[in-house]
Design a protein around this motif. Structure first.
Motif, PDB file in Angstrom:
ATOM      1  N   LEU A  45       0.837  -1.199   0.000  1.00 38.14           N
ATOM      2  CA  LEU A  45       0.000   0.000   0.000  1.00 38.14           C
ATOM      3  C   LEU A  45       0.871   1.248   0.000  1.00 38.14           C
ATOM      4  O   LEU A  45       1.926   1.280   0.618  1.00 38.14           O
ATOM      5  N   PRO A  46       0.438   2.308  -0.680  1.00 37.82           N
ATOM      6  CA  PRO A  46       1.196   3.552  -0.666  1.00 37.82           C
ATOM      7  C   PRO A  46       1.226   4.120   0.741  1.00 37.82           C
ATOM      8  O   PRO A  46       0.331   3.870   1.557  1.00 37.82           O
ATOM      9  N   HIS A  47       2.287   4.893   1.019  1.00 42.52           N
ATOM     10  CA  HIS A  47       2.406   5.518   2.335  1.00 42.52           C
ATOM     11  C   HIS A  47       1.226   6.453   2.582  1.00 42.52           C
ATOM     12  O   HIS A  47       0.876   7.264   1.725  1.00 42.52           O
ATOM     13  N   VAL A  48       0.601   6.311   3.704  1.00 43.60           N
ATOM     14  CA  VAL A  48      -0.517   7.180   4.069  1.00 43.60           C
ATOM     15  C   VAL A  48      -0.036   8.182   5.104  1.00 43.60           C
ATOM     16  O   VAL A  48       0.404   7.801   6.190  1.00 43.60           O
ATOM     17  N   SER A  49      -0.094   9.476   4.762  1.00 42.55           N
ATOM     18  CA  SER A  49       0.393  10.518   5.655  1.00 42.55           C
ATOM     19  C   SER A  49      -0.534  10.663   6.854  1.00 42.55           C
ATOM     20  O   SER A  49      -1.750  10.618   6.732  1.00 42.55           O
ATOM     21  N   LEU A  50       0.084  10.802   8.017  1.00 41.97           N
ATOM     22  CA  LEU A  50      -0.681  11.076   9.231  1.00 41.97           C
ATOM     23  C   LEU A  50      -0.727  12.569   9.508  1.00 41.97           C
ATOM     24  O   LEU A  50      -1.170  13.004  10.558  1.00 41.97           O
ATOM     25  N   PHE A  51      -0.265  13.367   8.564  1.00 41.04           N
ATOM     26  CA  PHE A  51      -0.225  14.817   8.709  1.00 41.04           C
ATOM     27  C   PHE A  51      -1.643  15.340   8.872  1.00 41.04           C
ATOM     28  O   PHE A  51      -2.518  15.044   8.074  1.00 41.04           O
ATOM     29  N   LYS A  52      -1.880  16.125   9.902  1.00 38.48           N
ATOM     30  CA  LYS A  52      -3.232  16.599  10.190  1.00 38.48           C
ATOM     31  C   LYS A  52      -3.773  17.400   9.012  1.00 38.48           C
ATOM     32  O   LYS A  52      -3.117  18.267   8.486  1.00 38.48           O
ATOM     33  N   GLY A  53      -4.991  17.120   8.630  1.00 39.01           N
ATOM     34  CA  GLY A  53      -5.644  17.878   7.572  1.00 39.01           C
ATOM     35  C   GLY A  53      -5.474  17.285   6.194  1.00 39.01           C
ATOM     36  O   GLY A  53      -6.143  17.689   5.261  1.00 39.01           O
ATOM     37  N   GLY A  54      -4.564  16.331   6.052  1.00 40.53           N
ATOM     38  CA  GLY A  54      -4.383  15.746   4.739  1.00 40.53           C
ATOM     39  C   GLY A  54      -2.930  15.735   4.319  1.00 40.53           C
ATOM     40  O   GLY A  54      -2.033  15.490   5.120  1.00 40.53           O
ATOM     41  N   SER A  55      -2.674  16.032   3.073  1.00 35.97           N
ATOM     42  CA  SER A  55      -1.356  15.890   2.489  1.00 35.97           C
ATOM     43  C   SER A  55      -0.421  17.032   2.874  1.00 35.97           C
ATOM     44  O   SER A  55      -0.726  18.214   2.636  1.00 35.97           O
ATOM     45  N   GLU A  56       0.728  16.685   3.427  1.00 37.55           N
ATOM     46  CA  GLU A  56       1.760  17.687   3.701  1.00 37.55           C
ATOM     47  C   GLU A  56       2.252  18.291   2.391  1.00 37.55           C
ATOM     48  O   GLU A  56       2.577  19.483   2.319  1.00 37.55           O
ATOM     49  N   THR A  57       2.308  17.470   1.346  1.00 38.24           N
ATOM     50  CA  THR A  57       2.740  17.957   0.035  1.00 38.24           C
ATOM     51  C   THR A  57       1.833  19.068  -0.459  1.00 38.24           C
ATOM     52  O   THR A  57       2.297  20.082  -1.002  1.00 38.24           O
ATOM     53  N   PHE A  58       0.527  18.911  -0.251  1.00 37.08           N
ATOM     54  CA  PHE A  58      -0.414  19.951  -0.682  1.00 37.08           C
ATOM     55  C   PHE A  58      -0.155  21.249   0.074  1.00 37.08           C
ATOM     56  O   PHE A  58      -0.102  22.337  -0.519  1.00 37.08           O
ATOM     57  N   LEU A  59       0.039  21.156   1.398  1.00 35.19           N
ATOM     58  CA  LEU A  59       0.313  22.354   2.191  1.00 35.19           C
ATOM     59  C   LEU A  59       1.579  23.051   1.690  1.00 35.19           C
ATOM     60  O   LEU A  59       1.604  24.274   1.533  1.00 35.19           O
TER      61      LEU A  59
END
Length: 312
Positions: free
Chosen positions: A6-20
């Motif tokens: 499975l692809p890595h699932v970010s635990l970053f609050k709110g969603g993708s850290e990359t998007f932020l």
């Protein structure tokens, strides 16, 4: 059937850290596009010794009316884990400021910039519109329609006003009472300034006095309000800032005038007394002086001071 990778699932609050981080990248691109002098300084810093940059904070200005204040920007970033770090009040300027600490993010030892470096603090100011004169309130409310503040982050990334561009007459009238409000009415949510984290520089610029000397040698005008070096009472927070860009802007009534835009800042946070003897390569951000200083912040904000006579 074998187990799936499975692809890595970010635990970053709110969603993708990359998007932020992409949001920040676009806010930065818009700021640099609109402010050629700031872009020149930004490029020069990186060209000396091939310096790798990190950011201390990004600063924005807002108008506290009908959902356009601090919350219009902060709500998005708080969804991604930003937390209120503290506040500053400037009664004479009819201004309130909150700063926000970034969420925890895994940063490699050589991480830098917005791609994989430390996330910047956020500083968001709001003009207390209800404390202005009725005339100034009327000018602001004429342009800022209810609910438009929901598009604040989009406005910041695009560098486009949510409201209609003001007239020169309204701008100058508002500036008589609040230059801060007038600046925000014409520039909106475009980033007011960024601050480099001087303490994270690896070469000659890791001493803010060297930064000051370099910028002066290159002919850049620095904010001297309260002294060019703004030093906190405890001596652990040192800041310098440029004088804001002066750019020609066309107003809604056809008048073109040269007005202040954005500027750039350098911030150095020294190690707290209990950590000052630690090896420099072991000192982390939490070992350093946190927060901001009221007097220093007041002086730094004068980087966008309007000239006594507008040019047009």
């Amino acid at each position: 059937m074998g187990s799936l990778d499975l692809p890595h699932v970010s635990l970053f609050k709110g969603g993708s850290e990359t998007f932020l981080r992409n949001v920040f990248e676009n806010i930065l691109k818009t700021y640099l596009r609109k402010n050629p002098t700031a872009k020149t300084i930004w490029e020069l810093v990186q060209s000396v010794d091939n310096e790798k940059i990190c950011y201390d904070h990004f600063t924005f200005r807002t108008l506290k009316v009908d959902g356009y204040g601090i919350d219009s920007l902060s709500s998005f970033f708080m969804d991604y884990g930003y937390k209120i770090g503290g506040g500053l009040d400037f009664p004479k300027k009819k201004l309130r400021v909150l700063w926000f600490s970034p969420p925890d993010a895994q940063v490699p030892n050589d991480g830098h910039g917005l791609a994989n470096g430390p996330l910047p603090r956020l500083v968001i100011a709001e003009v207390l519109v209800d404390e202005l004169s009725l005339e100034s309130q009327g000018i602001i409310r004429k342009y800022l329609k209810p609910l438009g503040g929901k598009q604040a982050v989009l406005s910041s990334t695009l560098g486009s006003l949510i409201w209609e561009k003001p007239t020169w007459a309204d701008f100058t009238q508002l500036a008589k009472e609040s230059e801060f409000a007038a600046w925000t009415l014409i520039h909106g949510y475009t980033m007011n300034h960024l601050a480099f984290a001087v303490h994270r520089f690896k070469h000659r610029f890791n001493d803010i006095k060297c930064v000051k000397e370099y910028l002066e040698e290159k002919g850049f005008k620095l904010n001297s309000d309260g002294g060019i070096l703004k030093v906190s009472q405890d001596g652990l927070l040192i800041q310098i800032s440029s004088i804001s860009e002066r750019l020609a802007v066309e107003f809604a009534d056809g008048v073109t005038a040269i007005i202040p835009a954005s500027y750039i800042e350098f911030t150095q946070r020294l190690a707290l007394p209990q950590f000052k003897d630690m090896p420099s390569d072991e000192i982390k951000e939490y070992h350093r002086r946190e927060a901001f200083e009221l007097d220093s912040a007041n002086h730094v904000m004068e980087s966008t001071r309007f000239s006594a006579q507008f040019e047009n």
